[in-house]
Scaffold this motif. Structure first.
Motif, PDB file in Angstrom:
ATOM      1  N   VAL A  11       0.940   0.713  -4.643  1.00 41.45           N
ATOM      2  CA  VAL A  11       2.208   0.819  -3.934  1.00 41.45           C
ATOM      3  C   VAL A  11       2.413   2.276  -3.531  1.00 41.45           C
ATOM      4  N   ASP A  12       3.432   2.519  -2.744  1.00 44.43           N
ATOM      5  CA  ASP A  12       3.775   3.869  -2.317  1.00 44.43           C
ATOM      6  C   ASP A  12       4.347   4.642  -3.509  1.00 44.43           C
ATOM      7  N   GLY A  13       3.625   5.661  -3.965  1.00 47.35           N
ATOM      8  CA  GLY A  13       4.062   6.431  -5.126  1.00 47.35           C
ATOM      9  C   GLY A  13       4.857   7.668  -4.776  1.00 47.35           C
ATOM     10  N   ARG A  14       5.249   7.823  -3.522  1.00 48.50           N
ATOM     11  CA  ARG A  14       5.992   9.015  -3.117  1.00 48.50           C
ATOM     12  C   ARG A  14       7.396   9.026  -3.710  1.00 48.50           C
ATOM     13  N   ARG A  15       7.892  10.244  -3.988  1.00 50.31           N
ATOM     14  CA  ARG A  15       9.257  10.439  -4.475  1.00 50.31           C
ATOM     15  C   ARG A  15       9.869  11.624  -3.748  1.00 50.31           C
ATOM     16  N   PRO A  16      11.186  11.649  -3.617  1.00 49.64           N
ATOM     17  CA  PRO A  16      11.823  12.832  -3.031  1.00 49.64           C
ATOM     18  C   PRO A  16      11.502  14.085  -3.832  1.00 49.64           C
TER      19      PRO A  16
END
Length: 300
Positions: A143-148
Motif C-alpha cells: 500500500v502507499d506508505g507515504r505520510r505527511p
C-alpha cells in the motif's frame, strides 16, 4: 523499684513483643497469602492469577496475553505469514524486564547524522523513525506508505532555513537536515534558494527548523499504531484497522481466503472496556496462535 521488679517488667514487654511478631507473621505471612491464593482460584480469575498464560497449538505455554511478541526472523525481518505487532522500545522488543517508552515527543524532528568515521553514532528523530516504519509497512503490505512531513526515502522532511535576520527575513541558505550528503534533497528549492544536503557534523543550530508537509495523503494508509510504540513497549494489541491492513498478506502466505482471515480477526477483536473506555483492539499473539492452530503455514 527493686531489681526483681524491673526484670519482671522487661520480661513482660519482651513476651508481648514476641506475641505481636508471631501474630503478624501468621496473619500477614501465612493467612493472607493463602486467602489471596484461594480467591485467585475462583472461576474467571484463575487464568489471570496464572499470568494470563497463552498455550500454543501443541499445548505448550508460549507467552502471556498481556505481553506482546515480535514475529520476525533472525535478521529482524517480518515473517510474512504472521500478523505483525506495533513497534516496541522495551529492550530488543517486548522485553518485560526493560519496559520503557522511547521518550521522544513531537518536537523530535531533526536527526543526529552519523559521522563519517563512525556510522553508528547517529540518532534518528521520532519523525524519521515514524517515516521509515511507515515506508517499510507500506512495502510489506503493498500500500502507499507515504505520510505527511516524510520524504520519499523515509526520513523526516525537515529543512534548516538560514535567514537574513536570524528568525526572520530573506532565506539565504537552506539545508535538508535529515538527508546526509550525497543524498538528493527531497525538494530542489525553497523560497527561491537551492536546497543543500546535510553535512554530518556540521553546525546547523542557527537555522530555522521548518518541517515540510509534502503531498502525502492527509489520511495515511498505514495506521498510527503501526509506526508508534506503546508507552510500556509491551502492548500485545493493535487496532482493527492495522489488523485488516495485514489480512491480504497473511491470507496469501497461508494459502487461505481473506474472508477466513477476517473472521479470525473479528473473533480476536475486543471492544471498549465497560462500553466506553479505550478503543477496540486485536490481540496479535492470540490471533497468530489461532492461525497456526486452524490454518498452519504450508510446509512448516
Amino acid at each position: 523499684m527493686s531489681r526483681l521488679s524491673v526484670e519482671s517488667s522487661w520480661l513482660r514487654q519482651l513476651l508481648a513483643a514476641v506475641r505481636v511478631v508471631v501474630v503478624i507473621t501468621v496473619v500477614v505471612g501465612l493467612a493472607y497469602p493463602l486467602a489471596m491464593t484461594a480467591v485467585a482460584q475462583v472461576p474467571g480469575l484463575r487464568s489471570r492469577a496464572q499470568g494470563s498464560r497463552v498455550d500454543g497449538p501443541d499445548g505448550r505455554q508460549v507467552g502471556s496475553s498481556l505481553i506482546g511478541q515480535s514475529f520476525s526472523d533472525a535478521d529482524g525481518q517480518a515473517v510474512r505469514a504472521y500478523f505483525q505487532p506495533r513497534p516496541s522500545n522495551a529492550g530488543d522488543g517486548y522485553d518485560a524486564a526493560a519496559s520503557a517508552a522511547g521518550n521522544l515527543g513531537p518536537e523530535s524532528v531533526v536527526d543526529t547524522l552519523p559521522g563519517a568515521d563512525d556510522p553508528d553514532s547517529g540518532k534518528q528523530s521520532l519523525l524519521t523513525q515514524v517515516c521509515a516504519l511507515s515506508r517499510q509497512v507500506g512495502e510489506l503490505e503493498r500500500v502507499d506508505g507515504r505520510r505527511p512531513f516524510c520524504t520519499p526515502d523515509g526520513v523526516g522532511a525537515v529543512l534548516g532555513v538560514f535567514r537574513a535576520d536570524g528568525l526572520t527575513g530573506t532565506a539565504r541558505r537552506v539545508v535538508s537536515l535529515n538527508q546526509a550528503c550525497p543524498a538528493r534533497p527531497f525538494v530542489r528549492t525553497y523560497e527561491g534558494v537551492t536546497v543543500q544536503c546535510a553535512q554530518p557534523g556540521a553546525d546547523y543550530h542557527q537555522a530555522v527548523v521548518t518541517p515540510i508537509r509534502g503531498d502525502a495523503p492527509a489520511d495515511p494508509k498505514v495506521p498510527a499504531d503501526a509506526v508508534t510504540a506503546s508507552g510500556s513497549g509491551l502492548d500485545p494489541h493493535i487496532s482493527p484497522a492495522y489488523a485488516r491492513l495485514q489480512v491480504a498478506r497473511v491470507a496469501r502466505e497461508r494459502g487461505i481466503s481473506e474472508r477466513t482471515v477476517l473472521a479470525l480477526v473479528d473473533t480476536y477483536t475486543t471492544g471498549r472496556a465497560l462500553g466506553f473506555l479505550g478503543a477496540p483492539s486485536v490481540n496479535v499473539l492470540e490471533l497468530n496462535i489461532a492461525l497456526d492452530r486452524t490454518h498452519p503455514v504450508q510446509g512448516a
